[in-house]
Each structure stands twice: as C-alpha cells, then as structure tokens.
Design an enzyme around this catalytic site. Structure first.
Site, PDB file in Angstrom:
ATOM      1  N   SER A 154       0.852  -1.199   0.000  1.00  0.00           N
ATOM      2  CA  SER A 154       0.000   0.000   0.000  1.00  0.00           C
ATOM      3  C   SER A 154       0.880   1.239   0.000  1.00  0.00           C
ATOM      4  O   SER A 154       2.016   1.203   0.486  1.00  0.00           O
ATOM      5  CB  SER A 154      -0.869   0.025   1.256  1.00  0.00           C
ATOM      6  OG  SER A 154      -1.505   1.281   1.395  1.00  0.00           O
ATOM      7  N   TYR A 168      -1.864  -1.348  10.305  1.00  0.00           N
ATOM      8  CA  TYR A 168      -1.980  -1.529   8.847  1.00  0.00           C
ATOM      9  C   TYR A 168      -0.746  -0.975   8.140  1.00  0.00           C
ATOM     10  O   TYR A 168      -0.155  -1.648   7.284  1.00  0.00           O
ATOM     11  CB  TYR A 168      -3.252  -0.830   8.360  1.00  0.00           C
ATOM     12  CG  TYR A 168      -3.507  -0.989   6.881  1.00  0.00           C
ATOM     13  CD1 TYR A 168      -4.057  -2.162   6.375  1.00  0.00           C
ATOM     14  CD2 TYR A 168      -3.205   0.029   5.977  1.00  0.00           C
ATOM     15  CE1 TYR A 168      -4.293  -2.318   5.023  1.00  0.00           C
ATOM     16  CE2 TYR A 168      -3.441  -0.114   4.622  1.00  0.00           C
ATOM     17  CZ  TYR A 168      -3.989  -1.293   4.147  1.00  0.00           C
ATOM     18  OH  TYR A 168      -4.214  -1.453   2.806  1.00  0.00           O
TER      19      TYR A 168
END
Ligand SMILES: NC(=O)c1ccc[n+]([C@@H]2O[C@H](COP(=O)([O-])OP(=O)(O)OC[C@H]3O[C@@H](n4cnc5c(N)ncnc54)[C@H](OP(=O)(O)O)[C@@H]3O)[C@@H](O)[C@H]2O)c1
Length: 271
Positions: A154, A168
């Site tokens: 990401s 995350y």
C-alpha cells in the site's frame, strides 16, 4: 496471436487470488480472466467466492474462475487452503497475495488485538501461504516464463501516514520489505516477487470513505492525479506483471497511487 496478445496474455496460466470476491482482488481476478487465465478465488466466506466466480464466469472472458473458502489467518486455515488448491491444480503460475484487513483507532485507544489481527493476516498469512505454495510455483516456473508472486502492499507502507491505521501501515511496510527479500531469494528458482502499492480504490475496506461518488471525489481530490483508482489501473499492472511483458521484473514495489508516493508538502526556495 497479435503482438499485444503475445506480450500481455496470461492464457493457459493458473492463478490463486486470495480475497478476490471483493475489491482489488476481484479487479485483478477479472483482468487475469480477460487475459485467459484460470483463477482460483479464496477467502473466509467461501460462499461469496463461489458466487463471485459464477458472476465472473458469466462475463464470458477467455478464462475461468473457481471460488471456495480459505482463511489465511491461522496455520490450519492455510493448510486447508493449500489442500483445496492442490485438489484443483499441481502447478501455480501466479500467486496473488491480496487478502488483507485493517484497523483504525485513536492511538490512546488502539487495542492490542487490533495490532495482532492485522499483522497476522497481512504479513504472517502472506508469508506462510507463499512458503507452502512454493512447490506448485516452482513447478510452473521456467527461465523464459517465471512464476509470479504479487503481494498487496500500500502507499501507506511507503508514506509515513497512518490515519489511525497504525498496524496496517506497519504491516504494509513489512509486505514491501518481504517482497524485496523474497524477490532476491526466489530469483534462482525462477519466481518473480513484486508488490502493488495502491493508493485509494473503492472496496469493502475503504467503503467508509469511498462508497459514494461524493466521497470518492473528495478522497480523489487529495491525490495528485485528482481521482481515486479505477479497476483498469489494477488490470493494467496485473497483466503487465503476470505476462511475458513483466517476466524480467522482480523486487518492484509498483506505485498505483496517482502520485501519492511522490507527494510531499515541502518547498525550500519558493514562497
Ligand atoms: N482499497 C484500497 O484503497 C487499498 C489500497 C492499498 C492496498 N489495499 C490492499 O488491497 C488488498 C485488498 O483489499 P481491498 O481494499 O480490496 O478490501 P476488501 O474488499 O475488504 O478485500 C479484502 C479481502 O480479503 C479477504 N480476507 C480478509 N481476511 C482474510 C483471511 N483471514 N483469509 C482470507 N481472506 C481474507 C476478504 O474476504 P473474506 O471477508 O471473505 O475473508 C476480502 O475479500 C488488501 O491487502 C488491502 O490492504 C487496498
């Protein structure tokens, strides 16, 4: 076969895409099917995967989909998923480690479990599923046409922004580094390992911020290229990395983020 087909086709290949009943995984699975691949779709909700496969098969692409249950959050779940894969194929040309979860909370309230759960699925599950499926990947690998692993990182694993998703961002940075370490380790086995580092795309995970057109436009306005990601952005990168076109690329963290990875607020000499 046309020049473009020869370069970007994945015809005859078999892929496993985890978490492909929804979101980015589904975008990648659709692209692989358009390119002619057989795509195995697995996540915790086996019924959703079977239904997604049915819907994707109804699109009339050159490829075929098969959906079933699989949970990458436990050792037993990974063993069961690998057994399901082995019932269907003895070689795996493409492993798309897409399954992922997130957790957002204020720093002061961030729960212990919200750290463990995210690291467990996003990093531990990815690592062990990959390790378990190495024999199938090696069976598909050759000098001219390596087997391919694509991990979902990401932009949040590259840029120091958390927006409350502390575990995350740490998990995605880990995915990026694991991608590079496995890329060099697996090169001799003729397996490429790359990662996508997407910016914002519509999915179940981001529905809280991108579900409506207004929300998507608002988030998109923060992206240098002025929009959120589209399925074709995932499709193009998927077919590139998984076809002949991408066979000499390994260890790359591909920024599919509209410029977010080069975005900064600094200016030294201009007002
Ligand atoms: N959307 C974005 O903006 C964005 C940006 C950068 C990176 N990503 C990454 O892209 C990947 C896909 O996410 P998404 O945005 O498309 O969200 P999503 O729609 O929520 O997809 C995540 C998928 O992972 C599956 N999954 C979750 N836990 C699992 C487990 N234990 N075992 C197997 N499958 C599991 C889910 O299916 P079940 O619930 O059926 O298990 C779901 O289909 C993730 O790795 C995410 O971090 C997304």
């Amino acid at each position: 076969m046309s020049y473009l087909e020869d370069l970007f086709s994945v015809s005859g290949k078999t892929a496993l895409v985890t978490g492909a009943a929804t979101g980015i995984g589904r975008m990648a699975a659709t692209a692989l099917m358009q390119g002619g691949a057989t795509v195995l779709i697995a996540s915790r909700k086996g019924h959703d995967c079977a239904q997604a496969a049915e819907e994707l098969n109804a699109l009339g692409t050159k490829g075929r989909a098969d959906g079933f249950g699989g949970d990458v959050s436990t050792e037993e779940g990974i063993a069961a998923l690998v057994a399901e894969v082995r019932k269907r194929t003895d070689k795996l040309d493409i492993l798309f480690n897409n399954a992922g979860v997130s957790w957002g909370a204020e720093l002061s309230e961030f729960p212990y479990s919200g750290w463990a759960k995210v690291l467990n699925v996003n990093v531990t599950g990815l690592f062990h599923l990959t390790r378990e499926l190495l024999p199938e990947l090696e069976r598909a690998a050759s000098d001219d046409d390596p087997a391919r692993i694509v991990n979902l990182g990401s932009v949040m694993g590259t840029q120091p922004m958390a927006d409350g998703a502390y575990s995350y961002t740490a998990s995605k940075a880990a995915v990026h580094h694991l991608t590079r370490t496995l890329a060099i380790e697996f090169a001799g086995r003729r397996i490429t390992v790359n990662a996508f580092a997407p910016g914002p795309f519509q999915s179940r995970m981001t529905a809280f911020a991108t579900a409506s057109d207004e929300q998507a436009a608002h988030v998109g306005s923060r992206v240098p290229l002025g929009r959120i990601g589209a399925p074709s952005d995932i499709a193009g990168a998927t077919l590139y990395l998984c076809s002949k076109a991408g066979s000499y690329v390994t260890g790359a963290i591909v920024p599919i983020d509209g410029g977010q990875s080069v975005q900064h607020g600094m200016s030294l000499f201009k007002e």
